[in-house]
Structure formats: C-alpha cells, structure tokens
Scaffold this motif. Structure first.
Motif, PDB file in Angstrom:
ATOM      1  N   PRO A 183     -17.535 -43.473   3.996  1.00  0.00           N
ATOM      2  CA  PRO A 183     -16.663 -43.308   2.569  1.00  0.00           C
ATOM      3  C   PRO A 183     -17.687 -43.696   1.340  1.00  0.00           C
ATOM      4  CG  PRO A 183     -16.239 -45.422   3.735  1.00  0.00           C
ATOM      5  CD  PRO A 183     -17.108 -44.447   4.623  1.00  0.00           C
ATOM      6  N   SER A 184     -17.134 -43.378   0.025  1.00  0.00           N
ATOM      7  CA  SER A 184     -17.783 -43.670  -0.888  1.00  0.00           C
ATOM      8  C   SER A 184     -17.978 -45.112  -1.314  1.00  0.00           C
ATOM      9  CB  SER A 184     -17.277 -42.812  -2.201  1.00  0.00           C
ATOM     10  OG  SER A 184     -15.782 -43.733  -2.645  1.00  0.00           O
ATOM     11  N   LYS A 185     -18.799 -45.493  -2.302  1.00  0.00           N
ATOM     12  CA  LYS A 185     -19.272 -46.812  -2.581  1.00  0.00           C
ATOM     13  C   LYS A 185     -17.988 -47.719  -3.052  1.00  0.00           C
ATOM     14  CE  LYS A 185     -22.052 -49.817  -5.492  1.00  0.00           C
ATOM     15  NZ  LYS A 185     -23.194 -49.649  -6.377  1.00  0.00           N
ATOM     16  N   ARG A 186     -17.003 -46.834  -3.770  1.00  0.00           N
ATOM     17  CA  ARG A 186     -15.938 -47.323  -4.378  1.00  0.00           C
ATOM     18  C   ARG A 186     -15.125 -47.663  -3.120  1.00  0.00           C
ATOM     19  NH1 ARG A 186     -13.909 -43.973  -9.448  1.00  0.00           N
ATOM     20  NH2 ARG A 186     -13.865 -45.723 -10.766  1.00  0.00           N
ATOM     21  N   VAL A 187     -14.768 -46.713  -2.440  1.00  0.00           N
ATOM     22  CA  VAL A 187     -13.843 -46.924  -1.234  1.00  0.00           C
ATOM     23  C   VAL A 187     -14.156 -48.075  -0.268  1.00  0.00           C
ATOM     24  CG1 VAL A 187     -12.997 -45.843   1.032  1.00  0.00           C
ATOM     25  CG2 VAL A 187     -13.087 -44.672  -1.201  1.00  0.00           C
ATOM     26  N   ARG A 188     -15.669 -48.109  -0.071  1.00  0.00           N
ATOM     27  CA  ARG A 188     -16.022 -49.450   0.959  1.00  0.00           C
ATOM     28  C   ARG A 188     -15.663 -50.548   0.150  1.00  0.00           C
ATOM     29  NH1 ARG A 188     -20.820 -46.144   1.197  1.00  0.00           N
ATOM     30  NH2 ARG A 188     -22.030 -47.480  -0.281  1.00  0.00           N
ATOM     31  N   ARG A 189     -16.101 -50.639  -1.401  1.00  0.00           N
ATOM     32  CA  ARG A 189     -15.853 -51.895  -1.922  1.00  0.00           C
ATOM     33  C   ARG A 189     -14.451 -52.233  -1.768  1.00  0.00           C
ATOM     34  NH1 ARG A 189     -17.249 -50.958  -7.748  1.00  0.00           N
ATOM     35  NH2 ARG A 189     -18.881 -50.487  -6.817  1.00  0.00           N
ATOM     36  N   ALA A 190     -13.426 -51.368  -2.012  1.00  0.00           N
ATOM     37  CA  ALA A 190     -11.977 -51.451  -2.210  1.00  0.00           C
ATOM     38  C   ALA A 190     -11.661 -51.986  -0.661  1.00  0.00           C
ATOM     39  CB  ALA A 190     -11.173 -50.383  -2.228  1.00  0.00           C
ATOM     40  N   LYS A 191     -12.160 -51.607   0.451  1.00  0.00           N
ATOM     41  CA  LYS A 191     -11.725 -51.849   1.981  1.00  0.00           C
ATOM     42  C   LYS A 191     -12.109 -53.210   2.082  1.00  0.00           C
ATOM     43  CE  LYS A 191     -12.071 -49.707   6.489  1.00  0.00           C
ATOM     44  NZ  LYS A 191     -12.574 -48.560   7.066  1.00  0.00           N
ATOM     45  N   ARG A 192     -13.499 -53.237   1.736  1.00  0.00           N
ATOM     46  CA  ARG A 192     -13.881 -54.868   2.086  1.00  0.00           C
ATOM     47  C   ARG A 192     -13.093 -55.811   1.315  1.00  0.00           C
ATOM     48  NH1 ARG A 192     -18.756 -53.972   0.136  1.00  0.00           N
ATOM     49  NH2 ARG A 192     -18.376 -54.916  -1.938  1.00  0.00           N
ATOM     50  N   LEU A 193     -12.755 -55.488   0.100  1.00  0.00           N
ATOM     51  CA  LEU A 193     -11.619 -56.529  -0.695  1.00  0.00           C
ATOM     52  C   LEU A 193     -10.396 -56.494  -0.074  1.00  0.00           C
ATOM     53  CD1 LEU A 193     -12.444 -55.537  -4.556  1.00  0.00           C
ATOM     54  CD2 LEU A 193     -12.445 -57.618  -3.409  1.00  0.00           C
ATOM     55  N   TRP A 194      -9.709 -55.466   0.535  1.00  0.00           N
ATOM     56  CA  TRP A 194      -8.423 -55.455   0.929  1.00  0.00           C
ATOM     57  C   TRP A 194      -8.607 -56.325   2.350  1.00  0.00           C
ATOM     58  CZ3 TRP A 194      -6.354 -53.455   5.522  1.00  0.00           C
ATOM     59  CH2 TRP A 194      -4.679 -53.436   5.557  1.00  0.00           C
ATOM     60  N   ARG A 195      -9.665 -56.340   3.063  1.00  0.00           N
ATOM     61  CA  ARG A 195      -9.856 -56.932   4.459  1.00  0.00           C
ATOM     62  C   ARG A 195      -9.871 -58.359   4.117  1.00  0.00           C
ATOM     63  NH1 ARG A 195     -13.932 -52.970   7.904  1.00  0.00           N
ATOM     64  NH2 ARG A 195     -12.602 -51.773   8.451  1.00  0.00           N
ATOM     65  N   GLN A 196     -10.639 -58.773   3.081  1.00  0.00           N
ATOM     66  CA  GLN A 196     -10.740 -60.182   2.859  1.00  0.00           C
ATOM     67  C   GLN A 196      -9.612 -60.977   1.981  1.00  0.00           C
ATOM     68  OE1 GLN A 196     -14.598 -59.896   0.670  1.00  0.00           O
ATOM     69  NE2 GLN A 196     -15.248 -61.576   2.019  1.00  0.00           N
ATOM     70  N   TYR A 197      -9.189 -60.039   1.234  1.00  0.00           N
ATOM     71  CA  TYR A 197      -7.964 -60.678   0.241  1.00  0.00           C
ATOM     72  C   TYR A 197      -6.653 -60.026   0.463  1.00  0.00           C
ATOM     73  CZ  TYR A 197     -12.259 -62.659  -1.378  1.00  0.00           C
ATOM     74  OH  TYR A 197     -13.515 -63.457  -1.439  1.00  0.00           O
ATOM     75  N   GLY A 198      -6.535 -58.932   0.862  1.00  0.00           N
ATOM     76  CA  GLY A 198      -5.251 -58.376   1.170  1.00  0.00           C
ATOM     77  C   GLY A 198      -5.065 -57.317  -0.094  1.00  0.00           C
ATOM     78  N   THR A 199      -3.512 -57.265  -0.404  1.00  0.00           N
ATOM     79  CA  THR A 199      -3.193 -56.171  -1.432  1.00  0.00           C
ATOM     80  C   THR A 199      -3.297 -57.025  -2.693  1.00  0.00           C
ATOM     81  OG1 THR A 199      -1.607 -55.199   0.149  1.00  0.00           O
ATOM     82  CG2 THR A 199      -1.159 -54.882  -2.308  1.00  0.00           C
ATOM     83  N   ALA A 200      -3.221 -58.395  -2.609  1.00  0.00           N
ATOM     84  CA  ALA A 200      -3.106 -59.089  -3.855  1.00  0.00           C
ATOM     85  C   ALA A 200      -4.719 -59.124  -4.486  1.00  0.00           C
ATOM     86  CB  ALA A 200      -2.814 -60.402  -3.589  1.00  0.00           C
ATOM     87  N   GLY A 201      -5.535 -59.385  -3.426  1.00  0.00           N
ATOM     88  CA  GLY A 201      -7.189 -59.435  -4.053  1.00  0.00           C
ATOM     89  C   GLY A 201      -7.462 -57.980  -4.400  1.00  0.00           C
ATOM     90  N   LEU A 202      -7.150 -56.971  -3.949  1.00  0.00           N
ATOM     91  CA  LEU A 202      -7.704 -55.754  -4.246  1.00  0.00           C
ATOM     92  C   LEU A 202      -7.043 -55.308  -5.632  1.00  0.00           C
ATOM     93  CD1 LEU A 202      -8.946 -52.965  -3.798  1.00  0.00           C
ATOM     94  CD2 LEU A 202      -6.901 -52.154  -2.413  1.00  0.00           C
ATOM     95  N   ALA A 203      -5.637 -55.492  -5.600  1.00  0.00           N
ATOM     96  CA  ALA A 203      -5.035 -55.384  -7.003  1.00  0.00           C
ATOM     97  C   ALA A 203      -5.645 -56.147  -8.185  1.00  0.00           C
ATOM     98  CB  ALA A 203      -3.448 -55.838  -6.857  1.00  0.00           C
ATOM     99  N   LEU A 204      -6.009 -57.321  -7.954  1.00  0.00           N
ATOM    100  CA  LEU A 204      -6.338 -58.275  -8.961  1.00  0.00           C
ATOM    101  C   LEU A 204      -7.857 -57.870  -9.381  1.00  0.00           C
ATOM    102  CD1 LEU A 204      -4.954 -61.681  -7.833  1.00  0.00           C
ATOM    103  CD2 LEU A 204      -4.251 -60.588  -9.801  1.00  0.00           C
ATOM    104  N   ALA A 205      -8.598 -57.369  -8.601  1.00  0.00           N
ATOM    105  CA  ALA A 205      -9.787 -57.067  -8.580  1.00  0.00           C
ATOM    106  C   ALA A 205     -10.080 -55.269  -9.079  1.00  0.00           C
ATOM    107  CB  ALA A 205     -10.711 -57.092  -7.502  1.00  0.00           C
ATOM    108  N   ALA A 206      -8.860 -54.838  -9.104  1.00  0.00           N
ATOM    109  CA  ALA A 206      -8.967 -53.151  -9.310  1.00  0.00           C
ATOM    110  C   ALA A 206      -9.472 -52.756 -10.634  1.00  0.00           C
ATOM    111  CB  ALA A 206      -7.575 -52.776  -9.170  1.00  0.00           C
ATOM    112  N   PRO A 207      -9.164 -53.631 -11.838  1.00  0.00           N
ATOM    113  CA  PRO A 207      -9.462 -52.950 -13.134  1.00  0.00           C
ATOM    114  C   PRO A 207     -11.148 -53.115 -13.307  1.00  0.00           C
ATOM    115  CG  PRO A 207      -7.630 -54.424 -13.469  1.00  0.00           C
ATOM    116  CD  PRO A 207      -8.167 -54.659 -12.178  1.00  0.00           C
TER     117      PRO A 207
END
Length: 164
Positions: free
Chosen positions: A88-112
């Motif tokens: 997957p793209s770099k952005r997708v890999r980064r998002a997937k890693r955040l989601w695995r570590q911190y869940g939906t909350a972590g992904l959302a808080l880091a999203a911007p």
C-alpha cells in the motif's frame, strides 16, 4: 500543501465572503484546517469565526465522505491501494500503523498532520472501525486541532506584528 495558497485565496475577502471562503477551503481535502485557520487569522479575519467556519467546513465534508463511505472506500482503494495490499502507499501504511497502535482515536487525532481528515476517515472504516466511532473521533480531533491552530495563530500573528 503550500500555506500561501490559503493566504492568497483569502486576502481581500471581507465579511461573510471571507468566512464562506474559509468554510469552502477547509472542506477541500488537501487544504483542510491545517492551512485555512492560520491563513484566515493572518489576513485579519476574526479568529473565533475563522475557527468555527473551518471546523464546520472540514467536518461537513468528512461526514459526507462517511455517508458515502462505500464509494469513498472504492476510490481510496483505487487511488492509494487497499490496507490489505502487499504494497500500500506510504500514507496508507502510516494510517494502518497508527490505527493498530492507537485505534480509531489515535488515527483521528493524528489525521490532520498525517493523512488528512478525509482519507483517515475512510481508512479507519476500511480497517474495521465503526462509522459512529469514526465520526465522533474525527469531530473531536478537528475541534481540538482547530482550537489549537486558532490560538497559536493569534499569538503568532501578534508576535510577528511586534517585530515589524
């Protein structure tokens, strides 16, 4: 994204037109609150109204993306690759890693600062998050980021005025 684009678009816009432009610019997935809030404050618009318009614009389109998530998921898979792809793209890999570590909350808080709110919302859904949880965490994240950006922008502009 080049921050001067937001300033250029907003310069000269006054009154309701200025805040409408903030709303529209914040709704654009690449621009979002990260660029629009500081730009709106820098051109002299009222910071609380800039924050409100930017928050509303960004959140409105995130909610539209969530409402049409089936189409959004298909688009993201075509454009960025699936989270399940071998490469997957770099952005997708980064998002997937955040989601695995911190869940939906972590992904959302880091999203911007990582993927952007719109892509993060779709990726959260594709990784197994529930729509309501994504909507709640994206709203919370956008509210926090918008308030922080407005506050920092006000103090930054005031500090710069003291230098010139």
């Amino acid at each position: 994204m080049n921050p001067t684009i937001g300033v250029d678009a907003l310069s000269g816009a006054e009154g309701v037109l200025g805040y409408a432009l903030v709303f529209v610019l914040a709704a654009i997935p690449v621009v979002e609150v990260l660029v629009v809030v500081p730009a709106g404050v820098a051109v002299g618009l009222n910071p609380p109204l800039v924050a409100l318009a930017a928050f509303a614009g960004n959140l409105a389109t995130v909610l539209l993306v969530l409402a049409g998530s089936d189409r959004a998921l298909a688009f993201v898979r075509r454009r960025f690759g699936s989270a399940d792809d071998d490469e997957p793209s770099k952005r997708v890999r980064r998002a997937k890693r955040l989601w695995r570590q911190y869940g939906t909350a972590g992904l959302a808080l880091a999203a911007p600062i990582t993927t952007g709110a719109h892509l993060a919302a779709v990726l959260a859904l594709s990784l197994g998050s529930k729509r309501r949880a994504v909507a709640t965490w994206m709203a919370t994240s956008l509210l926090a980021w918008t308030a922080a950006l407005a506050t920092v922008s006000v103090y930054g502009v005031d500090s710069l005025r003291g230098l010139f």
